[in-house]
Motif scaffolding. Structure first.
Motif, short mmCIF file in Angstrom:
data_model
loop_
_atom_site.label_atom_id
_atom_site.label_comp_id
_atom_site.label_asym_id
_atom_site.label_seq_id
_atom_site.Cartn_x
_atom_site.Cartn_y
_atom_site.Cartn_z
N GLY A 95 0.81 -1.21 0.00
CA GLY A 95 0.00 0.00 0.00
C GLY A 95 0.84 1.26 0.00
N PHE A 96 1.89 1.28 0.82
CA PHE A 96 2.75 2.47 0.88
C PHE A 96 3.59 2.62 -0.38
CE2 PHE A 96 1.44 2.73 5.23
CZ PHE A 96 1.58 4.07 5.54
N ALA A 97 3.91 1.51 -1.04
CA ALA A 97 4.60 1.61 -2.33
C ALA A 97 3.71 2.33 -3.35
CB ALA A 97 4.96 0.22 -2.85
N GLY A 98 2.40 2.08 -3.26
CA GLY A 98 1.47 2.78 -4.13
C GLY A 98 1.41 4.27 -3.82
N ILE A 99 1.46 4.62 -2.54
CA ILE A 99 1.46 6.03 -2.15
C ILE A 99 2.74 6.72 -2.63
CG2 ILE A 99 1.33 7.66 -0.24
CD1 ILE A 99 -0.17 5.54 1.36
N VAL A 100 3.87 6.03 -2.51
CA VAL A 100 5.14 6.57 -3.00
C VAL A 100 5.06 6.83 -4.50
CG1 VAL A 100 7.57 6.01 -3.44
CG2 VAL A 100 6.57 5.55 -1.20
N ALA A 101 4.50 5.88 -5.23
CA ALA A 101 4.36 6.03 -6.68
C ALA A 101 3.50 7.24 -7.02
CB ALA A 101 3.77 4.76 -7.29
N MET A 102 2.41 7.41 -6.29
CA MET A 102 1.52 8.56 -6.54
C MET A 102 2.25 9.86 -6.27
SD MET A 102 -1.63 8.90 -7.58
CE MET A 102 -1.81 10.50 -8.35
N SER A 103 3.07 9.88 -5.24
CA SER A 103 3.82 11.09 -4.90
C SER A 103 4.87 11.40 -5.98
CB SER A 103 4.50 10.93 -3.55
OG SER A 103 3.55 10.78 -2.51
N LEU A 104 5.52 10.36 -6.49
CA LEU A 104 6.54 10.57 -7.53
C LEU A 104 5.95 11.12 -8.82
CD1 LEU A 104 8.75 7.38 -7.07
CD2 LEU A 104 9.26 9.70 -6.33
N LEU A 105 4.67 10.83 -9.06
CA LEU A 105 4.02 11.35 -10.26
C LEU A 105 3.93 12.87 -10.25
CD1 LEU A 105 1.09 8.86 -10.98
CD2 LEU A 105 3.23 9.17 -12.26
N LEU A 106 4.00 13.47 -9.06
CA LEU A 106 3.99 14.92 -8.99
C LEU A 106 5.28 15.50 -9.58
CD1 LEU A 106 2.81 17.61 -8.06
CD2 LEU A 106 3.72 17.16 -5.78
N LEU A 107 6.38 14.79 -9.39
CA LEU A 107 7.67 15.27 -9.88
C LEU A 107 7.83 15.08 -11.39
CD1 LEU A 107 10.28 14.02 -7.24
CD2 LEU A 107 9.54 16.37 -7.65
N GLN A 108 7.33 13.98 -11.92
CA GLN A 108 7.67 13.60 -13.29
C GLN A 108 7.35 14.66 -14.35
OE1 GLN A 108 10.02 11.64 -13.00
NE2 GLN A 108 9.37 9.96 -14.32
N PRO A 109 6.15 15.21 -14.40
CA PRO A 109 5.88 16.24 -15.43
C PRO A 109 6.76 17.47 -15.26
CG PRO A 109 3.83 15.48 -14.41
CD PRO A 109 4.96 14.97 -13.57
N LEU A 110 7.02 17.85 -14.01
CA LEU A 110 7.80 19.05 -13.74
C LEU A 110 9.27 18.84 -14.11
CD1 LEU A 110 6.22 19.97 -10.28
CD2 LEU A 110 5.64 20.91 -12.53
N LEU A 111 9.79 17.66 -13.85
CA LEU A 111 11.17 17.35 -14.22
C LEU A 111 11.33 17.30 -15.73
CD1 LEU A 111 12.02 14.56 -11.61
CD2 LEU A 111 12.99 16.87 -11.68
N MET A 112 10.37 16.70 -16.39
CA MET A 112 10.45 16.54 -17.84
C MET A 112 10.46 17.89 -18.56
SD MET A 112 7.78 14.58 -20.38
CE MET A 112 6.53 15.84 -20.12
N SER A 113 9.71 18.85 -18.02
CA SER A 113 9.57 20.14 -18.68
C SER A 113 10.58 21.18 -18.20
CB SER A 113 8.16 20.68 -18.46
OG SER A 113 7.91 20.87 -17.07
N GLY A 114 11.43 20.79 -17.23
CA GLY A 114 12.39 21.73 -16.70
C GLY A 114 11.77 22.86 -15.91
N ALA A 115 10.64 22.57 -15.26
CA ALA A 115 9.90 23.61 -14.55
C ALA A 115 10.37 23.84 -13.12
CB ALA A 115 8.40 23.27 -14.55
N LEU A 116 11.23 22.97 -12.62
CA LEU A 116 11.66 23.10 -11.22
C LEU A 116 12.90 23.99 -11.11
CD1 LEU A 116 11.11 19.46 -9.95
CD2 LEU A 116 9.71 21.48 -9.53
N PRO A 117 12.90 24.92 -10.18
CA PRO A 117 14.04 25.84 -10.04
C PRO A 117 15.30 25.12 -9.58
CG PRO A 117 12.52 26.08 -8.19
CD PRO A 117 11.85 25.18 -9.18
N GLY A 118 16.44 25.61 -10.08
CA GLY A 118 17.71 25.01 -9.69
C GLY A 118 18.14 23.86 -10.56
N LEU A 119 17.27 23.43 -11.46
CA LEU A 119 17.59 22.33 -12.37
C LEU A 119 17.49 22.81 -13.82
CD1 LEU A 119 15.70 19.24 -10.85
CD2 LEU A 119 18.16 19.68 -10.80
N SER A 120 18.53 22.59 -14.58
CA SER A 120 18.46 22.89 -16.01
C SER A 120 17.54 21.87 -16.68
CB SER A 120 19.85 22.82 -16.63
OG SER A 120 20.36 21.49 -16.56
N LEU A 121 17.19 22.14 -17.94
CA LEU A 121 16.33 21.21 -18.67
C LEU A 121 17.00 19.85 -18.78
CD1 LEU A 121 13.73 20.74 -20.23
CD2 LEU A 121 14.90 21.57 -22.29
#
Length: 207
Positions: free
Chosen positions: A44-70
């Motif tokens: 169950g907690f592995a599923g919660i971790v996966a859901m949380s990681l989905l928040l990062l994925q679109p932002l990382l892919m588009s270079g939208a997070l500060p401090g990280l280049s594309l």
């Protein structure tokens, strides 16, 4: 980077960590855990971790997070994607160990539970996206086509996961679950709007 920009970047990262960690922390207090064994809880907690990681994925892919280049964002996107796949494998295998017939029915789309359909669809889309990412160069997929396919699969993964999570009445607390799912949806919308704007600019420039 100026002081206001540093403060803004710090607040964005703190907000992300808060949105990702809070559902897991609150879920540890769920009274339902008293009736579950260790394998089921881990799944169950592995599923919660996966859901949380989905928040990062679109932002990382588009270079939208500060401090990280594309480029750095996309490298992190691949790394987080690997952890995401592992989390889903742990989630499914753990559930299968505790209740094999239910998981088999879900994987074969025979389960009467609506959340199973969305979860399994998101899982297969994730596995296809990950497999194509590994084999992209070997298959000689053009970059433009690859990005379109990967984005389409990502949309399926995110929407399917959100519906899967919202339809389940489990250890995740309702308010934090809706907040996380809403944040994931907004991250996806931002990426889609940014891509639409970029395509329009390319179209205008090519005239």
């Amino acid at each position: 980077m100026t002081e206001p920009m540093r403060l803004r970047a710090f607040l964005i990262w703190v907000g992300l960590v808060f949105l990702m960690a809070l559902p897991m922390l609150v879920a540890t207090q769920s009274p339902l855990l008293a009736w579950r064994d260790g394998i089921y809880i881990a799944a169950g907690f592995a599923g919660i971790v996966a859901m949380s990681l989905l928040l990062l994925q679109p932002l990382l892919m588009s270079g939208a997070l500060p401090g990280l280049s594309l480029a750095a964002g996309r490298r992190s996107h691949r790394l987080v994607g690997s952890v995401l796949v592992l989390s889903i494998v742990v989630h499914v295998v753990g559930l299968w160990l505790t209740s094999p017939p239910d998981v088999v029915d879900a994987l074969l789309y025979r389960s009467p539970m609506p959340f199973s359909v969305w979860g399994v669809t998101a899982m297969w889309a994730l596995f296809v996206a990950a497999t194509l990412a590994v084999l992209r160069k070997r298959l000689r997929i053009r970059v433009r086509l690859w990005r379109l396919v990967h984005l389409g699969l990502g949309v399926i993964v995110i929407l399917g996961s959100i519906l899967h999570a919202l339809l389940i009445q489990g250890t995740m607390e309702v308010l934090t679950k809706w907040t996380l799912c809403g944040a994931v949806a907004l991250a996806l919308i931002k990426v889609l709007l940014d891509r639409r704007t970029l395509l329009r600019r390319h179209h205008v420039a090519s005239r």
